[in-house]
Motif scaffolding. Sequence first.
Motif, PDB file in Angstrom:
ATOM      1  N   ALA A   1       0.812  -1.222   0.000  1.00 38.66           N
ATOM      2  CA  ALA A   1       0.000   0.000   0.000  1.00 38.66           C
ATOM      3  C   ALA A   1       0.846   1.273   0.000  1.00 38.66           C
ATOM      4  O   ALA A   1       0.292   2.373  -0.065  1.00 38.66           O
ATOM      5  CB  ALA A   1      -0.931   0.009   1.206  1.00 38.66           C
ATOM      6  N   GLU A   2       2.157   1.132   0.046  1.00 34.64           N
ATOM      7  CA  GLU A   2       3.036   2.302   0.078  1.00 34.64           C
ATOM      8  C   GLU A   2       2.998   3.059  -1.251  1.00 34.64           C
ATOM      9  O   GLU A   2       2.874   2.464  -2.315  1.00 34.64           O
ATOM     10  CB  GLU A   2       4.479   1.875   0.361  1.00 34.64           C
ATOM     11  CG  GLU A   2       4.693   1.367   1.758  1.00 34.64           C
ATOM     12  CD  GLU A   2       6.132   0.905   1.991  1.00 34.64           C
ATOM     13  OE1 GLU A   2       6.999   1.135   1.116  1.00 34.64           O
ATOM     14  OE2 GLU A   2       6.365   0.303   3.041  1.00 34.64           O
TER      15      GLU A   2
ATOM     16  N   ASN B   1       2.775  -4.583  -4.607  1.00 33.81           N
ATOM     17  CA  ASN B   1       1.370  -4.697  -4.988  1.00 33.81           C
ATOM     18  C   ASN B   1       1.225  -5.481  -6.292  1.00 33.81           C
ATOM     19  O   ASN B   1       0.389  -6.390  -6.391  1.00 33.81           O
ATOM     20  CB  ASN B   1       0.760  -3.297  -5.116  1.00 33.81           C
ATOM     21  CG  ASN B   1      -0.715  -3.331  -5.415  1.00 33.81           C
ATOM     22  OD1 ASN B   1      -1.107  -3.548  -6.558  1.00 33.81           O
ATOM     23  ND2 ASN B   1      -1.530  -3.107  -4.399  1.00 33.81           N
ATOM     24  N   LEU B   2       2.023  -5.143  -7.289  1.00 31.68           N
ATOM     25  CA  LEU B   2       1.912  -5.804  -8.587  1.00 31.68           C
ATOM     26  C   LEU B   2       2.343  -7.266  -8.524  1.00 31.68           C
ATOM     27  O   LEU B   2       1.737  -8.123  -9.180  1.00 31.68           O
ATOM     28  CB  LEU B   2       2.717  -5.045  -9.641  1.00 31.68           C
ATOM     29  CG  LEU B   2       2.168  -3.662  -9.989  1.00 31.68           C
ATOM     30  CD1 LEU B   2       3.130  -2.915 -10.911  1.00 31.68           C
ATOM     31  CD2 LEU B   2       0.788  -3.762 -10.610  1.00 31.68           C
TER      32      LEU B   2
ATOM     33  N   ARG C   1      -4.475  -1.495  -2.202  1.00 37.15           N
ATOM     34  CA  ARG C   1      -3.787  -0.234  -1.920  1.00 37.15           C
ATOM     35  C   ARG C   1      -4.217   0.303  -0.554  1.00 37.15           C
ATOM     36  O   ARG C   1      -3.668   1.242  -0.038  1.00 37.15           O
ATOM     37  CB  ARG C   1      -4.063   0.791  -3.028  1.00 37.15           C
ATOM     38  CG  ARG C   1      -3.483   0.412  -4.373  1.00 37.15           C
ATOM     39  CD  ARG C   1      -2.000   0.206  -4.348  1.00 37.15           C
ATOM     40  NE  ARG C   1      -1.320   1.482  -4.205  1.00 37.15           N
ATOM     41  CZ  ARG C   1      -0.032   1.627  -3.971  1.00 37.15           C
ATOM     42  NH1 ARG C   1       0.733   0.578  -3.832  1.00 37.15           N
ATOM     43  NH2 ARG C   1       0.484   2.819  -3.845  1.00 37.15           N
ATOM     44  N   ARG C   2      -5.214  -0.304   0.028  1.00 38.13           N
ATOM     45  CA  ARG C   2      -5.780  -0.064   1.364  1.00 38.13           C
ATOM     46  C   ARG C   2      -6.662   1.168   1.463  1.00 38.13           C
ATOM     47  O   ARG C   2      -7.617   1.167   2.228  1.00 38.13           O
ATOM     48  CB  ARG C   2      -4.692  -0.043   2.448  1.00 38.13           C
ATOM     49  CG  ARG C   2      -4.037  -1.405   2.601  1.00 38.13           C
ATOM     50  CD  ARG C   2      -3.405  -1.595   3.950  1.00 38.13           C
ATOM     51  NE  ARG C   2      -2.814  -2.925   4.026  1.00 38.13           N
ATOM     52  CZ  ARG C   2      -1.515  -3.159   4.064  1.00 38.13           C
ATOM     53  NH1 ARG C   2      -0.659  -2.158   4.086  1.00 38.13           N
ATOM     54  NH2 ARG C   2      -1.067  -4.395   4.115  1.00 38.13           N
ATOM     55  N   TRP C   3      -6.388   2.225   0.731  1.00 41.13           N
ATOM     56  CA  TRP C   3      -7.225   3.415   0.866  1.00 41.13           C
ATOM     57  C   TRP C   3      -8.677   3.157   0.452  1.00 41.13           C
ATOM     58  O   TRP C   3      -9.578   3.760   1.053  1.00 41.13           O
ATOM     59  CB  TRP C   3      -6.636   4.624   0.138  1.00 41.13           C
ATOM     60  CG  TRP C   3      -6.648   4.554  -1.358  1.00 41.13           C
ATOM     61  CD1 TRP C   3      -5.621   4.154  -2.164  1.00 41.13           C
ATOM     62  CD2 TRP C   3      -7.735   4.867  -2.215  1.00 41.13           C
ATOM     63  NE1 TRP C   3      -6.010   4.194  -3.477  1.00 41.13           N
ATOM     64  CE2 TRP C   3      -7.308   4.642  -3.537  1.00 41.13           C
ATOM     65  CE3 TRP C   3      -9.031   5.325  -2.013  1.00 41.13           C
ATOM     66  CZ2 TRP C   3      -8.119   4.831  -4.639  1.00 41.13           C
ATOM     67  CZ3 TRP C   3      -9.853   5.522  -3.114  1.00 41.13           C
ATOM     68  CH2 TRP C   3      -9.390   5.291  -4.410  1.00 41.13           C
ATOM     69  N   PRO C   4      -8.973   2.259  -0.536  1.00 39.50           N
ATOM     70  CA  PRO C   4     -10.393   2.043  -0.841  1.00 39.50           C
ATOM     71  C   PRO C   4     -11.171   1.445   0.341  1.00 39.50           C
ATOM     72  O   PRO C   4     -12.315   1.832   0.598  1.00 39.50           O
ATOM     73  CB  PRO C   4     -10.370   1.066  -2.028  1.00 39.50           C
ATOM     74  CG  PRO C   4      -9.041   1.302  -2.671  1.00 39.50           C
ATOM     75  CD  PRO C   4      -8.115   1.576  -1.524  1.00 39.50           C
ATOM     76  N   VAL C   5     -10.549   0.537   1.066  1.00 43.66           N
ATOM     77  CA  VAL C   5     -11.201  -0.056   2.239  1.00 43.66           C
ATOM     78  C   VAL C   5     -11.347   0.993   3.336  1.00 43.66           C
ATOM     79  O   VAL C   5     -12.409   1.112   3.960  1.00 43.66           O
ATOM     80  CB  VAL C   5     -10.429  -1.298   2.736  1.00 43.66           C
ATOM     81  CG1 VAL C   5     -10.955  -1.785   4.081  1.00 43.66           C
ATOM     82  CG2 VAL C   5     -10.497  -2.412   1.697  1.00 43.66           C
ATOM     83  N   ASP C   6     -10.290   1.765   3.561  1.00 37.61           N
ATOM     84  CA  ASP C   6     -10.364   2.841   4.564  1.00 37.61           C
ATOM     85  C   ASP C   6     -11.475   3.832   4.218  1.00 37.61           C
ATOM     86  O   ASP C   6     -12.253   4.236   5.089  1.00 37.61           O
ATOM     87  CB  ASP C   6      -9.039   3.601   4.655  1.00 37.61           C
ATOM     88  CG  ASP C   6      -7.953   2.794   5.329  1.00 37.61           C
ATOM     89  OD1 ASP C   6      -8.271   1.844   6.066  1.00 37.61           O
ATOM     90  OD2 ASP C   6      -6.767   3.121   5.111  1.00 37.61           O
ATOM     91  N   ARG C   7     -11.540   4.223   2.952  1.00 39.43           N
ATOM     92  CA  ARG C   7     -12.557   5.180   2.510  1.00 39.43           C
ATOM     93  C   ARG C   7     -13.957   4.606   2.715  1.00 39.43           C
ATOM     94  O   ARG C   7     -14.853   5.282   3.210  1.00 39.43           O
ATOM     95  CB  ARG C   7     -12.316   5.534   1.036  1.00 39.43           C
ATOM     96  CG  ARG C   7     -13.232   6.540   0.437  1.00 39.43           C
ATOM     97  CD  ARG C   7     -12.824   7.998   0.624  1.00 39.43           C
ATOM     98  NE  ARG C   7     -11.413   8.283   0.575  1.00 39.43           N
ATOM     99  CZ  ARG C   7     -10.715   8.641  -0.506  1.00 39.43           C
ATOM    100  NH1 ARG C   7     -11.298   8.752  -1.663  1.00 39.43           N
ATOM    101  NH2 ARG C   7      -9.430   8.906  -0.415  1.00 39.43           N
TER     102      ARG C   7
END
Length: 134
Positions: A30-31, A40-41, A88-94
């Motif tokens: 997620a960095e 990630n890839l 990437r983690r931000w979608p879950v956080d959002r």
Amino acid sequence: MLADVFILLLAAHWAADYPGHTDDQARHKAEHSALGWRANLSHAATHIVLSAVLLGIGAVLTGEVTLTPGATVLALGWVGISHGFIDRRWPVDRWMSLSRQSGFKAHGGAAHVDQAAHVVLGLLPAALLLATVG
């Protein structure tokens, strides 16, 4: 065929997300850096490879799974792209912020929302594509 390809994709997902997921990938995926994107890839690629292998085994061993090249490539691409995006983690956080799940998140809920997103947004559409076009 929907159930067959969904089960194969789910088994591949679990294999890639748990025994096939390295500590380095988990730590860095997620960095916002070159290292993060590589982690990630490479993790998303593991999902694509294991999904392809299990779908291929299913096609060879059962009469239920029929794959066409175009649909298979699209489905595998979707598995990889959707997995990499969610991880990437931000979608879950959002999502957890918008749906007011701060208490759930504080008690380990992000991992569950992550897995639900992979199944509903990643695997199910891929399975539907394979079942209707394949």
